[in-house]
Structures are given as structure tokens and as C-alpha cells.
Design a protein around this motif. Sequence first.
Motif, short mmCIF file in Angstrom:
data_model
loop_
_atom_site.label_atom_id
_atom_site.label_comp_id
_atom_site.label_asym_id
_atom_site.label_seq_id
_atom_site.Cartn_x
_atom_site.Cartn_y
_atom_site.Cartn_z
N GLU A 44 0.94 -1.23 0.12
CA GLU A 44 0.00 0.09 0.11
C GLU A 44 0.86 1.24 -0.14
OE1 GLU A 44 -2.66 0.01 3.22
OE2 GLU A 44 -3.70 -1.76 2.39
N ASP A 84 0.69 5.59 0.20
CA ASP A 84 0.03 6.71 1.06
C ASP A 84 0.30 8.09 0.33
OD1 ASP A 84 2.44 7.57 2.03
OD2 ASP A 84 2.21 6.28 3.87
N PRO A 120 -2.07 1.29 -11.33
CA PRO A 120 -2.97 0.59 -10.30
C PRO A 120 -2.51 0.83 -8.86
CG PRO A 120 -2.78 -0.59 -12.27
CD PRO A 120 -2.10 0.47 -12.55
N SER A 121 -1.21 0.77 -8.64
CA SER A 121 -0.64 0.78 -7.58
C SER A 121 -1.04 2.14 -6.59
CB SER A 121 0.96 0.78 -7.37
OG SER A 121 1.20 -0.48 -7.91
N PHE A 122 -1.55 3.13 -7.29
CA PHE A 122 -1.87 4.45 -6.58
C PHE A 122 -3.35 4.45 -6.86
CE2 PHE A 122 2.39 4.88 -7.71
CZ PHE A 122 3.15 5.10 -6.36
N GLY A 123 -4.07 3.40 -7.23
CA GLY A 123 -5.56 3.68 -7.31
C GLY A 123 -6.12 3.91 -8.68
N GLY A 172 -6.93 2.42 -11.71
CA GLY A 172 -6.79 1.10 -12.24
C GLY A 172 -7.37 0.94 -13.51
N ALA A 190 -9.88 5.67 -12.02
CA ALA A 190 -9.95 4.74 -10.83
C ALA A 190 -10.62 3.46 -11.08
CB ALA A 190 -10.48 5.60 -9.53
N ASP A 191 -11.79 3.94 -11.85
CA ASP A 191 -12.66 2.62 -12.25
C ASP A 191 -13.33 2.93 -13.14
OD1 ASP A 191 -14.64 4.23 -11.31
OD2 ASP A 191 -14.45 3.45 -9.33
#
Length: 322
Positions: A2, A4, A229-232, A234, A280-281
Motif C-alpha cells: 500500500e 499513501d 493501479p498501485s496508486f488507485g 486502475g 480509478a474505475d
Amino acid sequence: MEFDTLDLRLMHALEVDARAPFSRFAEVLGVSDQTVARRYRRLRTGAGVKVVGVVDRPRLGEDSWILRLRCTPDAAGPIARSLARRSDTSWIGLTSGGTEVVCTTRSSTTEARDELLLGKLPRTPSIVEIQAHQYLHRFYGGPSGWLGKSGALTEDEVARLRPEPGAYEAPVRPLPEDEPLLAALRADGRASVAELQQRTGASESAVRRRLDQLVGSGTVYLDVQYDGPSFGFGVSALLWITAAPSALDSVGRALAGHREIAHAAAVAGPCNLTAVLVCADSHEVYRYLSETLGRLEGVQHVECAPTLRQVKQLTYEEPRIP
């Protein structure tokens, strides 16, 4: 693994000045040098972060193309990997159910362009259709990194990190003897002058002088590669947009200002604009297409092709076989 807010702030800082010392990042971010070094190592191993020195070919007036190659179902992967090994390609991805390869390529000579576009690719039996779009104008991307739209750093923090403007108004064209230096920067854009000296065999003063010329003139810029994707983030997709000719510039400028757009350019070909969408999605993709993009005056047609797999960003490493 994760990540931050501090990780994202460090990523943004790298995008502002990728060669700045960790002590400078630490001062602006309000943490210790050791914390910056530790976070950077973690980003490299966990999120594929890599600083890459890139020659800004459009700034030098060299031809750049984006190719859409429709392939037989079993051939897209091998063709993408074969193109990735070429030194004249950069971004390569698989879209449209895995049967389409999208590839960005540049040609320093007409002969090199024709060898690929008129020779090698048409002779490949498993390629069933080729669309070639020539880049005409970049609205966003290249030296302008997408993380700058994240707001991770304040305007004051960005100003404190931004390097002094280069002393060169025109680009400094690379020479054949610059290739060892350019290769070293492609391998590690944060390599120290001493490390670059070891890899090139030139003196440290010569390396420093040429580095200042190439980077200061904008011929070379430092790009930050990472795993979205590691940072949201995706979902990424390629947008193929047709705008009314009278609205081409206004639509391109609008795209450049959208938070979701990582790259936007005017092109010649079946459409007249192309862009890279990062969200993000899928719900965010829908909102962007139906609200933000859909309401732009002058947009006549949009094709959205989600990226299924990214094979190459700016550099390529062969997949490791267990």
C-alpha cells in the motif's frame, strides 16, 4: 503493497525535478532525507517507479506515429513484444479484446519510417489491418507529467522544487557521440554525474556540460514511469476522437486541462485527436465520457478502447521466466 499520500507527494516531486537530491525533496516534503530514500526504494520495488531520460523527438521535429494493428487472436502478444524490443518505439499496449496492438513509434529518417510502415508491418501475415496516425501537435504529455494534475503538492511546493530555466531557447540536437550518455539516462535518469562518467567514459566536467545542454534546452526530459493501479488508477483507455476542424484546437486544449487526461495530441488519420484516459474505475470512465467529454462543443465522434495490458512504456525489459 500500500502507498499513501507521502508516496504520491514524492512521485509528484520527482516529476517536477527528477534529478533533485533527496535532501531537497525532504526539505519541501517536511520529512528526513532517510525517509525520502526509504520511500523511493519502496516505490521502485513495489510500484515499478523508474526515472527515465527521454529525447523529446517532437521538439526536434522528428516524425512520430501512433499505430493501431489489428491482429489474429494468437499473435497480438508476440507482435507487441517484438515491437517493444525496437529502439524506435515507446508506448505499446493491447486493447480491444487483446487483438489490437497500439504502438507509438518515431522515425529519424524517411527510410526508417517506410521500412516499418510500408515494409515490415504489411508483410507480417498475422496483422490483418493497420491504421497509422501521424502526430501533428501535442496538447499535453511528454515533459508535462500527469501527476502534476494530482494536486499532491501545492503550487508553492512545486515552485520551490522547479529547477531554474535552461539557458537555451532552441533544442540542442543530440550527436552520435551522445548515445552512451543517452543510454545511461534511459537506464536511470537519476544517475549521478560520477555514475554517468563511469558509464560513458567521458570526464565528469564533459558529462556535466553536455547534460546541462541537453536537459537545459529541453531536448531531453526526465519522465517518471510507474504502475498506475498501485496508486488507485486502475483503468486506462485510449480515446480516438473526431472533432470538427474548426474546433480541433479548442477541444485539444480542453482535453489538456482535464484531470483524467495523461496525454492529448492532434493527429492525421482516421480521427484527428487522440488521448490517454486514466481513471480509478469504469464508473469514472463513464462519467468522463458522458459528462466531461460528451459536453465539449465540436466533438463529433469518440471511440474508447480500454487498455488490457501495457507491454512497454518508454523502456522495455524482457519478462523473466521462472
